[in-house]
Design an enzyme around this catalytic site. Structure first.
Site, PDB file in Angstrom:
ATOM      1  N   ASN A   1       0.841  -1.196   0.000  1.00 24.45           N
ATOM      2  CA  ASN A   1       0.000   0.000   0.000  1.00 24.45           C
ATOM      3  C   ASN A   1       0.878   1.248   0.000  1.00 24.45           C
ATOM      4  O   ASN A   1       1.937   1.289   0.631  1.00 24.45           O
ATOM      5  CB  ASN A   1      -1.010   0.002   1.160  1.00 24.45           C
ATOM      6  CG  ASN A   1      -0.407  -0.216   2.527  1.00 24.45           C
ATOM      7  OD1 ASN A   1       0.608  -0.877   2.672  1.00 24.45           O
ATOM      8  ND2 ASN A   1      -1.029   0.349   3.538  1.00 24.45           N
ATOM      9  N   ILE A   2       0.431   2.230  -0.769  1.00 25.01           N
ATOM     10  CA  ILE A   2       1.174   3.486  -0.925  1.00 25.01           C
ATOM     11  C   ILE A   2       0.203   4.614  -0.627  1.00 25.01           C
ATOM     12  O   ILE A   2      -0.697   4.885  -1.421  1.00 25.01           O
ATOM     13  CB  ILE A   2       1.734   3.619  -2.366  1.00 25.01           C
ATOM     14  CG1 ILE A   2       2.575   2.387  -2.737  1.00 25.01           C
ATOM     15  CG2 ILE A   2       2.564   4.900  -2.495  1.00 25.01           C
ATOM     16  CD1 ILE A   2       2.888   2.267  -4.226  1.00 25.01           C
ATOM     17  N   GLU A   3       0.363   5.219   0.534  1.00 25.00           N
ATOM     18  CA  GLU A   3      -0.601   6.242   0.961  1.00 25.00           C
ATOM     19  C   GLU A   3      -0.170   7.623   0.470  1.00 25.00           C
ATOM     20  O   GLU A   3       0.921   7.798  -0.094  1.00 25.00           O
ATOM     21  CB  GLU A   3      -0.733   6.193   2.491  1.00 25.00           C
ATOM     22  CG  GLU A   3      -1.311   4.853   2.930  1.00 25.00           C
ATOM     23  CD  GLU A   3      -1.597   4.761   4.419  1.00 25.00           C
ATOM     24  OE1 GLU A   3      -1.151   5.630   5.188  1.00 25.00           O
ATOM     25  OE2 GLU A   3      -2.267   3.786   4.804  1.00 25.00           O
ATOM     26  N   CYS A  18      -4.067   0.482  -2.549  1.00 24.76           N
ATOM     27  CA  CYS A  18      -3.902  -0.733  -1.745  1.00 24.76           C
ATOM     28  C   CYS A  18      -2.820  -1.619  -2.350  1.00 24.76           C
ATOM     29  O   CYS A  18      -2.524  -1.555  -3.555  1.00 24.76           O
ATOM     30  CB  CYS A  18      -5.200  -1.527  -1.704  1.00 24.76           C
ATOM     31  SG  CYS A  18      -6.531  -0.724  -0.817  1.00 24.76           S
ATOM     32  N   GLU A  64      -2.934  -4.794  -2.991  1.00 26.98           N
ATOM     33  CA  GLU A  64      -3.449  -5.723  -4.000  1.00 26.98           C
ATOM     34  C   GLU A  64      -3.482  -5.071  -5.378  1.00 26.98           C
ATOM     35  O   GLU A  64      -3.046  -5.643  -6.373  1.00 26.98           O
ATOM     36  CB  GLU A  64      -4.872  -6.169  -3.641  1.00 26.98           C
ATOM     37  CG  GLU A  64      -4.997  -6.903  -2.333  1.00 26.98           C
ATOM     38  CD  GLU A  64      -5.234  -5.974  -1.153  1.00 26.98           C
ATOM     39  OE1 GLU A  64      -4.663  -4.855  -1.129  1.00 26.98           O
ATOM     40  OE2 GLU A  64      -5.970  -6.366  -0.237  1.00 26.98           O
ATOM     41  N   CYS A  82     -10.226  -4.816   0.409  1.00 18.89           N
ATOM     42  CA  CYS A  82     -11.327  -3.844   0.424  1.00 18.89           C
ATOM     43  C   CYS A  82     -12.237  -4.085  -0.778  1.00 18.89           C
ATOM     44  O   CYS A  82     -11.896  -4.828  -1.716  1.00 18.89           O
ATOM     45  CB  CYS A  82     -10.778  -2.420   0.417  1.00 18.89           C
ATOM     46  SG  CYS A  82     -10.210  -1.880  -1.207  1.00 18.89           S
ATOM     47  N   CYS A  92     -10.727  -3.366  -4.266  1.00 22.66           N
ATOM     48  CA  CYS A  92      -9.779  -4.406  -4.699  1.00 22.66           C
ATOM     49  C   CYS A  92     -10.514  -5.675  -5.124  1.00 22.66           C
ATOM     50  O   CYS A  92     -10.112  -6.347  -6.075  1.00 22.66           O
ATOM     51  CB  CYS A  92      -8.791  -4.721  -3.588  1.00 22.66           C
ATOM     52  SG  CYS A  92      -7.584  -3.401  -3.356  1.00 22.66           S
TER      53      CYS A  92
HETATM   54  N1  THU Z   1      -5.165  -1.553   2.558  1.00 25.59           N
HETATM   55  C1  THU Z   1      -4.584  -2.375   1.641  1.00 25.59           C
HETATM   56  O1  THU Z   1      -3.514  -2.084   1.094  1.00 25.59           O
HETATM   57  N2  THU Z   1      -5.193  -3.536   1.354  1.00 25.59           N
HETATM   58  C2  THU Z   1      -6.282  -4.001   2.006  1.00 25.59           C
HETATM   59  O2  THU Z   1      -6.688  -5.110   1.749  1.00 25.59           O
HETATM   60  C3  THU Z   1      -6.966  -3.179   2.996  1.00 25.59           C
HETATM   61  C4  THU Z   1      -6.410  -1.818   3.183  1.00 25.59           C
HETATM   62  C5  THU Z   1      -4.464  -0.332   2.918  1.00 25.59           C
HETATM   63  C6  THU Z   1      -5.056   0.943   2.428  1.00 25.59           C
HETATM   64  C7  THU Z   1      -4.498   1.921   3.424  1.00 25.59           C
HETATM   65  O3  THU Z   1      -3.217   2.326   3.023  1.00 25.59           O
HETATM   66  C8  THU Z   1      -4.357   1.131   4.708  1.00 25.59           C
HETATM   67  O4  THU Z   1      -4.410  -0.229   4.324  1.00 25.59           O
HETATM   68  C9  THU Z   1      -5.413   1.412   5.734  1.00 25.59           C
HETATM   69  O5  THU Z   1      -6.660   1.353   5.164  1.00 25.59           O
END
Ligand code: THU
Length: 190
Positions: A109-111, A120, A122, A154, A157
């Site tokens: 995940n890259i925020e 996310c 995935e 989520c 995804c």
């Molecule tokens: N996130 C994912 O990368 N994959 C998931 O299956 C659920 C959520 C990430 C998104 C965000 O960066 C962090 O988790 C919190 O929601």
């Protein structure tokens, strides 16, 4: 208004047990607003037979136990979590996606300070695989948060998975292998 809505839904939902409440009633008040908790609605079992001319199973497929191969893929997802950029949530996620070619694509995940711009793990893995020319996939492992607890993908995804993967596609989580159709029944398609 409330009655019309209930009429429209009659036949789409059947009660699980034929007790005193044999008819599904949307918990709407006179003005059409929900007046009970959704807990009441959850007790009602979906019984869709056909939706837009497709037959839909109303029971979810079984979750399978982890085998050696799925555990190995989970380890890859776990290892790549170190690369996650989760500056705002602190919740790191790693994903390992196996293409039909046998190649494994990783994602984290890259925020972003503008939250919706984040991606996310995935979908990051899918971006990488699709960019490499892959179109067909055989499994996805996800590891996030407490690694002993399944980190479910989520909704967005799940829809991306449904674009490229079949109903029985294995989504490997900490406690078992979830067929995609169980995670996203009634996926949107065009
Ligand atoms: N996130 C994912 O990368 N994959 C998931 O299956 C659920 C959520 C990430 C998104 C965000 O960066 C962090 O988790 C919190 O929601």
């Amino acid at each position: 208004m409330a009655k019309k809505m209930t009429d429209r839904l009659r036949g789409f939902f059947d009660p699980i047990e034929e007790e005193e409440n044999t008819e599904f009633q949307l918990p709407l008040d006179e003005s059409g607003k929900l007046h009970r908790s959704m807990g009441t609605v959850r007790k009602v079992q979906h019984n869709f037979k056909t939706v837009r001319n497709r037959t839909i199973e109303s029971t979810l497929p079984a979750v399978l136990p982890l085998d050696a191969e799925s555990r190995a893929l989970l380890e890859l997802a776990k290892a790549v979590r170190d690369k996650a950029y989760a500056k705002y949530s602190g919740f790191t996620v790693g994903a390992a996606l196996v293409a039909a070619s046998g190649q494994v694509y990783l994602g984290v995940n890259i925020e972003n300070a503008a939250f919706p711009a984040g991606i996310c793990a995935e979908r990051a893995a899918f971006c990488s695989a699709i960019t490499a020319g892959e179109r067909s996939f055989s499994a996805l492992a996800i590891c996030g948060g407490d690694e002993r607890v399944p980190c479910f993908p989520c909704g967005m995804c799940r829809q991306v998975l449904a674009e490229f993967c079949p109903a029985d596609f294995p989504v490997i989580l900490a406690d078992g292998v979830y067929p995609l159709a169980g995670l996203l029944p009634h996926a949107f398609s065009m």
